[in-house]
Scaffold this active site. Sequence first.
Site, PDB file in Angstrom:
ATOM      1  CD  GLU A 176      -3.007  -1.025   2.284  1.00  0.00           C
ATOM      2  OE1 GLU A 176      -2.946  -0.081   3.087  1.00  0.00           O
ATOM      3  OE2 GLU A 176      -3.865  -1.904   2.337  1.00  0.00           O
ATOM      4  CD  GLU A 357      -3.403  -5.807   4.080  1.00  0.00           C
ATOM      5  OE1 GLU A 357      -4.256  -4.992   4.492  1.00  0.00           O
ATOM      6  OE2 GLU A 357      -2.180  -5.603   4.143  1.00  0.00           O
TER       7      GLU A 357
END
Length: 468
Positions: A176, A357
């Site tokens: 991320e 995720e």
Amino acid sequence: MAKKSLQDQPRVSPVPKSGFLWGVSTSSFQIEGAAHIDGRGDSIWDVYCREPGRVKNGDTGETACDHYHRYNEDVALMRDLGIDAYRFSISWPRLLPKGRGAANEPALAFYDRLIDALLAAGIEPWICLYHWDLPQALHELGGWQNRDIAGWFADYAALVAHRYGDRVRRFATFNEPCVFTLFGYGFGWNAPGIADADALHSAIHHVNLSHGAALEVLRAMVPHASLGAIHNRQPCFPAGPNADDAAAAKRFSRYWNDAFLYPQHFARYPSTLAEAIEPFEKPGDMARIAQPVDWFGLNHYSPHYIKAHTNVIDATFGAPPPDVPRTTIGWPIVPDAFRDTLLDIHRRFALPIYVLENGTASDDAPNTAGHVEDAGRIAYLHAYTDAMKEAIAAGADVRGYFVWSLLDNFEWTSGYSQRFGLVYVDFPTQRRIPKASARWYANLIAESRRCLAQPITGNPTEPAVAKR
Ligand code: FCB
């Protein structure tokens, strides 16, 4: 899947039988603890946690889930789930306490033990090089704002490749990047707590450059490497019906969804960011950044509802419409947005997709019988895996799904107040209790194996390993 005994431990990653990988994800700072054991250096998060008022309840990563000492028990929990793969991150300041220079042998040995335990349990290790815990020593040299970091990161990648490339072939460069640059350098909400436009734009470019530098090293050093990066791609909707929020949602999406994917996949910055980033670019950078990857790593929890604001990007999070349900951390629950995101990624990037995720926080606690009945998490995972099945049925090339997270852990500025685990952690005693959702997930995996080799609606003849 047949599990191997410690005696016939494989030396390379197992190849999944079904071709679809079920897994769980964690990250070093959030679970390892042992912050000052065996020579680990400080990360920017250790320092940030020590600053009063930064993290809820003054929580720190000092002990976390004590995974550094309890990794065997945690691998056994994973084996009980029946997962194919485990994604974890390496702590850069554990391996290189000053971020560069001499490697820390006890830390290298820790990840050796972890990887060997995973392989012995028939679980494929997926290594993420960077999940936000920058060595503090490098931050003091400018960190992501210093162009030299591309070289430091490449050296760190080489150390990891050299030590573990014999047993691991799945590597992600970054987790991320949009979150840790925007929150850490643009908004000042996460470590290192900077809110400055130049800091944000230089960090974005240097992270992209470091991604390219690490890919070069991993390709050269790891035979059969299967490489990618992990991006948090989420639709950004205007929070209100006005033109300002509509413009803010577009601006926010440039930073969130495009600042890394455009250069990494299309060799350019989106036109609205190009001018701000141009001062940090040098000739040849784009070619280095835009190297081929083998898969698209997706983290996804919810869509965003964005409103106009006076910060470095003139946009921030707003409230979702009142009829949209939310998790305990406040994130909207919209499984359809997950399905649409998977299809959108499939169309735009034409790569195998691994969901690395997805999951939810909930207010979990053991009942009087000592069980943790997390019906809300089961409902969330059920709805989101159904949405993924819809995307696959509509043609999205999804090859794996990893739940965030194995364990309740340190949830950044929320400290230990938000529980994301399939396994409950009683932090004072470090006792682990698999929640009802762990049983649910184990059943989902077992069920999908029973429908082998067509675990969901994928094509059984599809190769398990992504081709470049
Ligand atoms: C993601 C992070 C991960 C965890 C989950 C809940 O954005 O990658 O570390 O905090 O959210």
